[in-house]
Motif scaffolding. Structure first.
Motif, PDB file in Angstrom:
ATOM      1  N   CYS A  98       0.789  -1.532  -0.161  1.00  0.00           N
ATOM      2  CA  CYS A  98      -0.171  -0.051   0.054  1.00  0.00           C
ATOM      3  C   CYS A  98       0.873   1.223  -0.434  1.00  0.00           C
ATOM      4  CB  CYS A  98      -1.214  -0.006   0.758  1.00  0.00           C
ATOM      5  SG  CYS A  98      -2.323  -1.602   1.597  1.00  0.00           S
ATOM      6  N   MET A  99       1.978   1.508   1.016  1.00  0.00           N
ATOM      7  CA  MET A  99       2.851   2.363   0.609  1.00  0.00           C
ATOM      8  C   MET A  99       3.327   2.600  -0.350  1.00  0.00           C
ATOM      9  SD  MET A  99       4.793   1.302   4.392  1.00  0.00           S
ATOM     10  CE  MET A  99       5.897   3.031   4.055  1.00  0.00           C
ATOM     11  N   ALA A 100       3.782   1.204  -1.243  1.00  0.00           N
ATOM     12  CA  ALA A 100       4.787   0.886  -2.432  1.00  0.00           C
ATOM     13  C   ALA A 100       4.035   2.497  -3.689  1.00  0.00           C
ATOM     14  CB  ALA A 100       5.201  -0.068  -2.760  1.00  0.00           C
ATOM     15  N   VAL A 101       2.424   1.427  -3.221  1.00  0.00           N
ATOM     16  CA  VAL A 101       1.881   2.223  -4.268  1.00  0.00           C
ATOM     17  C   VAL A 101       1.689   3.379  -4.314  1.00  0.00           C
ATOM     18  CG1 VAL A 101      -1.126   2.207  -5.286  1.00  0.00           C
ATOM     19  CG2 VAL A 101       0.550   0.143  -5.032  1.00  0.00           C
ATOM     20  N   PHE A 102       1.532   4.629  -2.965  1.00  0.00           N
ATOM     21  CA  PHE A 102       1.079   5.853  -2.846  1.00  0.00           C
ATOM     22  C   PHE A 102       1.916   6.239  -2.766  1.00  0.00           C
ATOM     23  CE2 PHE A 102       1.998   8.458   0.453  1.00  0.00           C
ATOM     24  CZ  PHE A 102       0.906   9.945   0.365  1.00  0.00           C
ATOM     25  N   LEU A 103       3.558   5.723  -2.911  1.00  0.00           N
ATOM     26  CA  LEU A 103       4.689   6.698  -2.799  1.00  0.00           C
ATOM     27  C   LEU A 103       4.738   7.084  -4.468  1.00  0.00           C
ATOM     28  CD1 LEU A 103       6.878   5.125  -1.499  1.00  0.00           C
ATOM     29  CD2 LEU A 103       6.766   6.997  -1.116  1.00  0.00           C
ATOM     30  N   VAL A 104       4.769   5.788  -5.931  1.00  0.00           N
ATOM     31  CA  VAL A 104       4.696   5.490  -6.779  1.00  0.00           C
ATOM     32  C   VAL A 104       3.723   7.288  -7.653  1.00  0.00           C
ATOM     33  CG1 VAL A 104       4.512   4.447  -9.331  1.00  0.00           C
ATOM     34  CG2 VAL A 104       5.690   3.477  -7.156  1.00  0.00           C
ATOM     35  N   SER A 105       2.468   6.632  -6.417  1.00  0.00           N
ATOM     36  CA  SER A 105       1.459   7.867  -7.036  1.00  0.00           C
ATOM     37  C   SER A 105       1.796   9.151  -7.430  1.00  0.00           C
ATOM     38  CB  SER A 105      -0.442   7.368  -6.175  1.00  0.00           C
ATOM     39  OG  SER A 105       0.118   8.063  -5.168  1.00  0.00           O
ATOM     40  N   ASN A 106       2.898   9.562  -6.128  1.00  0.00           N
ATOM     41  CA  ASN A 106       3.437  10.915  -6.603  1.00  0.00           C
ATOM     42  C   ASN A 106       3.675  11.072  -7.772  1.00  0.00           C
ATOM     43  OD1 ASN A 106       2.993  12.364  -3.261  1.00  0.00           O
ATOM     44  ND2 ASN A 106       3.234  10.603  -3.628  1.00  0.00           N
ATOM     45  N   LEU A 107       4.194  10.362  -8.873  1.00  0.00           N
ATOM     46  CA  LEU A 107       4.819  10.612  -9.591  1.00  0.00           C
ATOM     47  C   LEU A 107       4.795  11.808 -10.882  1.00  0.00           C
ATOM     48  CD1 LEU A 107       7.308   9.504 -11.897  1.00  0.00           C
ATOM     49  CD2 LEU A 107       5.370   8.965 -12.542  1.00  0.00           C
ATOM     50  N   PRO A 108       3.346  12.166 -10.415  1.00  0.00           N
ATOM     51  CA  PRO A 108       3.185  13.660 -11.337  1.00  0.00           C
ATOM     52  C   PRO A 108       3.598  14.842 -10.934  1.00  0.00           C
ATOM     53  CG  PRO A 108       1.447  12.352 -11.483  1.00  0.00           C
ATOM     54  CD  PRO A 108       2.166  11.704 -10.570  1.00  0.00           C
ATOM     55  N   TYR A 109       3.592  15.059  -9.944  1.00  0.00           N
ATOM     56  CA  TYR A 109       4.452  16.344  -8.931  1.00  0.00           C
ATOM     57  C   TYR A 109       5.626  16.191  -9.170  1.00  0.00           C
ATOM     58  CZ  TYR A 109       0.024  16.230  -6.188  1.00  0.00           C
ATOM     59  OH  TYR A 109      -1.362  15.926  -5.616  1.00  0.00           O
ATOM     60  N   ILE A 110       6.456  15.629  -9.731  1.00  0.00           N
ATOM     61  CA  ILE A 110       7.812  15.616 -10.068  1.00  0.00           C
ATOM     62  C   ILE A 110       7.909  16.600 -11.182  1.00  0.00           C
ATOM     63  CG2 ILE A 110       9.952  14.712 -10.911  1.00  0.00           C
ATOM     64  CD1 ILE A 110       9.341  11.882 -10.224  1.00  0.00           C
ATOM     65  N   PHE A 111       6.812  16.679 -12.615  1.00  0.00           N
ATOM     66  CA  PHE A 111       6.625  17.345 -13.326  1.00  0.00           C
ATOM     67  C   PHE A 111       6.436  18.304 -13.180  1.00  0.00           C
ATOM     68  CE2 PHE A 111       7.626  12.985 -14.574  1.00  0.00           C
ATOM     69  CZ  PHE A 111       9.255  12.640 -14.933  1.00  0.00           C
ATOM     70  N   LYS A 112       5.417  19.231 -12.427  1.00  0.00           N
ATOM     71  CA  LYS A 112       4.177  20.240 -11.772  1.00  0.00           C
ATOM     72  C   LYS A 112       5.301  21.005 -11.994  1.00  0.00           C
ATOM     73  CE  LYS A 112      -0.028  20.799  -9.584  1.00  0.00           C
ATOM     74  NZ  LYS A 112      -0.824  20.301  -8.397  1.00  0.00           N
ATOM     75  N   LYS A 113       4.444  22.196 -12.114  1.00  0.00           N
ATOM     76  CA  LYS A 113       5.479  23.146 -11.700  1.00  0.00           C
ATOM     77  C   LYS A 113       4.397  23.743 -10.735  1.00  0.00           C
ATOM     78  CE  LYS A 113       6.515  27.711 -13.594  1.00  0.00           C
ATOM     79  NZ  LYS A 113       7.041  28.587 -15.070  1.00  0.00           N
ATOM     80  N   THR A 114       5.285  23.520  -9.707  1.00  0.00           N
ATOM     81  CA  THR A 114       4.494  24.496  -8.215  1.00  0.00           C
ATOM     82  C   THR A 114       5.619  25.827  -7.901  1.00  0.00           C
ATOM     83  OG1 THR A 114       6.264  22.734  -7.257  1.00  0.00           O
ATOM     84  CG2 THR A 114       3.915  21.690  -7.689  1.00  0.00           C
ATOM     85  N   SER A 115       4.784  26.408  -6.680  1.00  0.00           N
ATOM     86  CA  SER A 115       5.625  27.150  -6.838  1.00  0.00           C
ATOM     87  C   SER A 115       6.523  26.627  -5.452  1.00  0.00           C
ATOM     88  CB  SER A 115       4.316  29.024  -6.202  1.00  0.00           C
ATOM     89  OG  SER A 115       2.967  27.896  -5.336  1.00  0.00           O
ATOM     90  N   VAL A 116       7.299  27.950  -4.821  1.00  0.00           N
ATOM     91  CA  VAL A 116       7.793  27.823  -3.976  1.00  0.00           C
ATOM     92  C   VAL A 116       6.829  27.750  -2.220  1.00  0.00           C
ATOM     93  CG1 VAL A 116      10.308  28.369  -1.647  1.00  0.00           C
ATOM     94  CG2 VAL A 116      10.226  28.377  -4.460  1.00  0.00           C
ATOM     95  N   PRO A 117       7.247  26.980  -1.347  1.00  0.00           N
ATOM     96  CA  PRO A 117       6.339  26.965  -0.274  1.00  0.00           C
ATOM     97  C   PRO A 117       6.714  28.065   0.810  1.00  0.00           C
ATOM     98  CG  PRO A 117       6.668  24.388  -0.384  1.00  0.00           C
ATOM     99  CD  PRO A 117       7.662  25.702  -1.358  1.00  0.00           C
TER     100      PRO A 117
END
Length: 344
Positions: A98-117
């Motif tokens: 379950c942890m592995a599936v959750f972690l891999v699901s974060n793949l889009p955030y690597i390429f998403k342009k985000t502002s600095v917190p």
């Protein structure tokens, strides 16, 4: 040789965790699984990461965000108690999956342009922090590591790199010490797990001191991207490890074949066989093998009355959209099908 590999991998894992705010434990779970039984991996990880947390507190104590610690830690301790107790009864393989599936699901955030917190970002509520604390403690007790699972919480508060490292260490140090005591009480603490845990600890301390001088040179934006990258990378490694362990434990298999007027898919798990059949004229049917004694006495008598000196009789219960029926298959001593019948 395995101990040298653990030392080297642990050093690079903890060095990477300093850059991305965590993840060393998740990276180490697969390799520690080669040296220890699955239930003892969390013990070795807790020993190594507790020493690592002490080192981080010593180096970054002034950067701790006590507001997060105050709401996170008490409920994390409750989660640790529940998780450590369940570890005596549950296999951690499925938690890792379950942890592995959750972690891999974060793949889009690597390429998403985000502002600095920023410090002005809307933080999570205190109740949400308590829930996150409980989940972190629970998962950590079952696997020995939480790693970057909850990095998004720290980033949402606009913490700096040093504050994330320090606050995580403050939240985790007591958890690890409590876990070690609980593992010992549940007879999971062994001398081999202690030695490997200390090996991990040596690598963790060396990596932490080295990365103290590297961390200030990395921007918070890059820090965030590397964090998500570490989550995905950890997830891929963890997913591979979990799938291999599940395959070795249960030998699952899945087959799809074309049959007359449709398709037949079967799924094997241990000695259980499940199948789904689709026919254009009848729709979907779900089938599972049951024992002859699971039938009522009238159906048992009917099946036996059709017996053609079969060596083996296999009964399938068939679930269709509007009805439940049964199928009986009769096999000879060479496992060849002699006859099959359908009944309700």
């Amino acid at each position: 040789m395995i101990y040298l590999n653990i030392l080297v991998v642990a050093f690079f894992a903890f060095a990477l965790s300093m850059i991305c705010g965590g993840g060393a434990g998740l990276l180490l779970i697969p390799i520690l699984g080669y040296a220890l039984p699955a239930a003892q991996v969390p013990v070795a990880l807790s020993i190594g990461t507790s020493v690592s947390s002490v080192t981080k507190l010593y180096l970054f104590f002034r950067q701790i965000n006590w507001h997060i610690v105050r709401h996170f830690l008490p409920f994390a301790l409750v989660g640790v108690l529940v998780g450590a107790w369940l570890l005596s009864y549950l296999s951690p393989i499925y938690i890792e999956l379950c942890m592995a599936v959750f972690l891999v699901s974060n793949l889009p955030y690597i390429f998403k342009k985000t502002s600095v917190p920023s410090k002005t970002a809307s933080p999570f509520s205190n109740h949400f922090l308590k829930l996150i604390g409980f989940l972190a403690g629970f998962i950590s007790a079952l696997t020995g590591a939480v790693g970057v699972l909850f990095n998004a919480v720290y980033l949402r508060y606009g913490l700096s790199k040093e504050e994330i490292v320090a606050t995580r260490a403050a939240n985790e140090i007591i958890l690890h010490l409590v876990k070690i005591c609980l593992y010992a009480s549940f007879s999971l603490f062994t001398l081999k797990a202690f030695y490997i845990g200390m090996l991990v600890a040596v690598a963790a301390v060396a990596a932490t001191y080295l990365m103290k001088y590297v961390l200030p040179k990395i921007s918070i934006s890059i820090f965030s991207k590397i964090g998500y990258g570490a989550m995905v990378f950890s997830g891929v490694i963890l997913l591979n490890s979990a799938l291999i362990s599940i395959h070795e434990a249960h030998n699952p298999s899945f087959h799809v074949v074309r049959v007359s007027k449709g398709y037949d898919a079967s799924f094997n798990w241990d000695d259980l066989i499940y199948s789904i059949e689709f026919k254009y004229s009848e729709g979907f049917e779900f089938e599972s093998i049951i024992r002859l004694t699971d039938l009522d006495q009238i159906r048992q008598d009917y099946v036996r009355a059709q017996d053609v000196s079969a060596h083996k009789i296999v009964i399938e219960k068939v679930y269709a959209l509007k009805k439940i029926s049964y199928e009986a298959y009769y096999y000879d001593s060479s496992n060849s099908l002699i006859k099959s019948i359908q009944f309700r």
